[in-house]
Design a protein around this motif. Structure first.
Motif, mmCIF file in Angstrom:
data_model
loop_
_atom_site.group_PDB
_atom_site.id
_atom_site.type_symbol
_atom_site.label_atom_id
_atom_site.label_comp_id
_atom_site.label_asym_id
_atom_site.label_seq_id
_atom_site.Cartn_x
_atom_site.Cartn_y
_atom_site.Cartn_z
ATOM 1 N N PRO A 72 -1.062 -4.986 -4.339
ATOM 2 C CA PRO A 72 -1.874 -4.734 -5.530
ATOM 3 C C PRO A 72 -2.832 -5.912 -5.764
ATOM 4 C CG PRO A 72 0.481 -4.509 -6.018
ATOM 5 C CD PRO A 72 0.357 -5.073 -4.640
ATOM 6 N N LEU A 73 -4.009 -5.622 -6.276
ATOM 7 C CA LEU A 73 -5.021 -6.642 -6.538
ATOM 8 C C LEU A 73 -4.460 -7.808 -7.356
ATOM 9 C CD1 LEU A 73 -7.977 -7.508 -6.275
ATOM 10 C CD2 LEU A 73 -8.467 -6.143 -8.311
ATOM 11 N N LEU A 101 -4.469 -6.933 2.551
ATOM 12 C CA LEU A 101 -5.489 -6.061 1.976
ATOM 13 C C LEU A 101 -5.122 -5.873 0.513
ATOM 14 C CD1 LEU A 101 -7.873 -4.059 2.184
ATOM 15 C CD2 LEU A 101 -6.176 -2.309 2.768
ATOM 16 N N LEU A 102 -6.035 -6.247 -0.382
ATOM 17 C CA LEU A 102 -5.782 -6.108 -1.811
ATOM 18 C C LEU A 102 -6.373 -4.798 -2.293
ATOM 19 C CD1 LEU A 102 -6.532 -9.751 -2.963
ATOM 20 C CD2 LEU A 102 -4.320 -8.705 -2.412
ATOM 21 N N SER A 103 -5.539 -3.988 -2.921
ATOM 22 C CA SER A 103 -5.962 -2.665 -3.384
ATOM 23 C C SER A 103 -6.020 -2.640 -4.906
ATOM 24 C CB SER A 103 -4.941 -1.632 -2.877
ATOM 25 O OG SER A 103 -5.301 -0.357 -3.316
ATOM 26 N N PRO A 104 -7.180 -2.250 -5.477
ATOM 27 C CA PRO A 104 -7.296 -2.194 -6.938
ATOM 28 C C PRO A 104 -6.387 -1.123 -7.530
ATOM 29 C CG PRO A 104 -9.409 -1.674 -5.881
ATOM 30 C CD PRO A 104 -8.393 -1.880 -4.800
ATOM 31 N N GLU A 108 -0.945 -5.765 5.806
ATOM 32 C CA GLU A 108 -0.105 -5.436 4.650
ATOM 33 C C GLU A 108 -0.976 -5.229 3.410
ATOM 34 O OE1 GLU A 108 3.575 -7.755 4.176
ATOM 35 O OE2 GLU A 108 2.975 -8.784 6.030
ATOM 36 N N THR A 109 -0.678 -4.188 2.649
ATOM 37 C CA THR A 109 -1.428 -3.874 1.428
ATOM 38 C C THR A 109 -0.642 -4.334 0.208
ATOM 39 O OG1 THR A 109 -2.413 -1.959 2.522
ATOM 40 C CG2 THR A 109 -2.519 -2.023 0.115
#
Length: 123
Positions: free
Chosen positions: A98-99, A120-123, A95-96
């Protein structure tokens, strides 16, 4: 999730006795369980580093000739091989987020939340 990814069997907790147990969490409670559930002569492989406390019964280790083996890090070649292998994996279960959600997610997981399995942390 384990069965969806190909495991033959999965359970919410371990029961019985095992020859080898891998502890990839590294908490005192999981280390204690890894040693307690070994057959005499078995080996617990500790990979996780969640906390420094060992949490296990040393008397049980000695009397039942159990082994605790630590493993840390990898070589450059190991990392390159892992990177090649992961390219073909089904990661639809990841799972993605936001940072900015990172601290909340990890605090929730540290407090026992069962999901997300992998964030998964997405910038």
């Amino acid at each position: 999730m384990a069965q969806r990814l190909g495991a033959d069997a999965a359970a919410g907790e371990l029961t019985g006795e095992y020859d080898v147990i891998f502890d990839a969490v590294g908490a005192a409670v999981t280390r204690r369980q890894s040693v307690a559930l070994l057959r005499p002569g078995g080996a617990a492989i500790w990979l996780g580093l969640a906390e420094p406390a060992p949490g296990f019964d040393a008397t049980d280790v000695v009397r039942n000739e159990k082994q605790v083996i630590g493993s840390f890090a990898y070589s450059d070649a190991d990392f390159a091989t892992a990177a090649e292998l992961v390219g073909g994996w089904d990661l639809s279960w990841v799972e993605t987020f936001p940072l900015g959600e990172g601290a909340r997610l990890f605090t929730s997981l540290m407090n026992g939340a069962p999901t997300p399995v992998k964030a998964l942390l997405s910038p």
